[in-house]
Design an enzyme around this catalytic site. Sequence first.
Site, PDB file in Angstrom:
ATOM      1  N   VAL A  77       9.684 -53.008  20.405  1.00  0.00           N
ATOM      2  CA  VAL A  77       9.287 -52.430  19.188  1.00  0.00           C
ATOM      3  C   VAL A  77       8.744 -53.382  18.070  1.00  0.00           C
ATOM      4  CG1 VAL A  77      10.894 -50.492  19.877  1.00  0.00           C
ATOM      5  CG2 VAL A  77      11.820 -52.489  18.264  1.00  0.00           C
ATOM      6  N   ASN A 103      16.425 -45.597  18.372  1.00  0.00           N
ATOM      7  CA  ASN A 103      17.439 -45.931  18.240  1.00  0.00           C
ATOM      8  C   ASN A 103      17.600 -47.676  18.438  1.00  0.00           C
ATOM      9  OD1 ASN A 103      20.552 -46.242  19.184  1.00  0.00           O
ATOM     10  ND2 ASN A 103      19.319 -47.256  20.717  1.00  0.00           N
ATOM     11  N   SER A 155      23.173 -46.189   9.673  1.00  0.00           N
ATOM     12  CA  SER A 155      24.253 -46.556   9.550  1.00  0.00           C
ATOM     13  C   SER A 155      24.920 -46.291   8.293  1.00  0.00           C
ATOM     14  CB  SER A 155      24.235 -48.294   9.990  1.00  0.00           C
ATOM     15  OG  SER A 155      25.620 -48.842   9.774  1.00  0.00           O
ATOM     16  N   TYR A 168      20.994 -56.656   7.790  1.00  0.00           N
ATOM     17  CA  TYR A 168      21.081 -55.425   8.472  1.00  0.00           C
ATOM     18  C   TYR A 168      21.259 -54.092   7.598  1.00  0.00           C
ATOM     19  CZ  TYR A 168      23.371 -51.951  11.754  1.00  0.00           C
ATOM     20  OH  TYR A 168      23.498 -50.860  12.470  1.00  0.00           O
ATOM     21  N   ALA A 169      22.142 -54.419   6.464  1.00  0.00           N
ATOM     22  CA  ALA A 169      22.310 -53.116   5.472  1.00  0.00           C
ATOM     23  C   ALA A 169      20.912 -52.830   4.823  1.00  0.00           C
ATOM     24  CB  ALA A 169      23.190 -53.740   4.433  1.00  0.00           C
ATOM     25  N   SER A 171      18.149 -53.293   5.957  1.00  0.00           N
ATOM     26  CA  SER A 171      17.039 -52.590   6.987  1.00  0.00           C
ATOM     27  C   SER A 171      17.532 -51.228   7.158  1.00  0.00           C
ATOM     28  CB  SER A 171      17.009 -53.514   8.321  1.00  0.00           C
ATOM     29  OG  SER A 171      18.339 -53.174   8.883  1.00  0.00           O
ATOM     30  N   LYS A 172      18.975 -50.975   7.126  1.00  0.00           N
ATOM     31  CA  LYS A 172      19.158 -49.435   7.372  1.00  0.00           C
ATOM     32  C   LYS A 172      18.946 -48.609   6.206  1.00  0.00           C
ATOM     33  CE  LYS A 172      20.470 -49.852  11.720  1.00  0.00           C
ATOM     34  NZ  LYS A 172      19.760 -48.980  12.768  1.00  0.00           N
ATOM     35  N   ILE A 201      31.628 -47.850  15.238  1.00  0.00           N
ATOM     36  CA  ILE A 201      32.088 -47.203  16.703  1.00  0.00           C
ATOM     37  C   ILE A 201      32.453 -48.308  17.674  1.00  0.00           C
ATOM     38  CG2 ILE A 201      31.021 -45.701  18.459  1.00  0.00           C
ATOM     39  CD1 ILE A 201      31.326 -44.158  15.772  1.00  0.00           C
TER      40      ILE A 201
END
Length: 264
Positions: A77, A103, A155, A168-169, A171-172, A201
Amino acid sequence: MADPTAGTERPFRPLRERVALVTGASSGLGAHFASLLAADGIGTLVVAARRRDRLNAVAEECMNLGAGRVIVLPVDVTDGDSIRDAFGTIAKGERRLDVLVNNAGIADMGMAIDSTIDDFDRVMDVNLRGVWACALEAARLMKTHGGGDIVNIASILGLRVANGVAAYAISKAGVVQMTKALALEWARHGIRVNALAPGYIETEINDGFFKTEAGQKLIARIPMRRIGQLADLDAPFRLLAHGASRYMTGTILTVDGSHTTGSL
């Protein structure tokens, strides 16, 4: 001239007649979502990721679970040509796409001050740019046959923040806003864009952490006082991906044991 069908409900297609694509399907949440679609009888399931060997195993399992047929597509991707080739293959062979499960994603642990621009770019290339590129290609195909469902995997870190996961935060959070922006633009085409925002999870990758003292402290901050299981995502995922959510778009559906509503 205005589209005379704009705002009208398109005919509902049973799952057995639908075509679904799951990116990042070789393991973790992606493999789980693919198996759910298969078990529920999806007509054509396309599983995509970089590693063909692991995709083949997922594909075999999905066939055994009840998918009508499964197509394996190696896709990176972060590579625009790879994405275009994959959607071109779907368009040529299936002539339609009803469901995209966006995903594919990676995490990058570490304090922001110790990271590099390359570290940041690597996360954005997969988690944000890759999601954007796949959504665009899916929408162009969906528009030609009356719409479809795009489910972005966000997320709770796109809604709240934590130490050591800044890129990461970010990006989400981008995925959350992307979901809303694209939902607004594409509603007129019958394309629903929603996001699933899981909390913590338990998977085979992180189950060891949750047994440590730090992991137990994290669980204690979750109002439901337990870590999430993959099965906890099943019903919310089915709602967004199976066509049942026909009057929902731009929704960010959190599944987190009330973690994001916990007291500060």
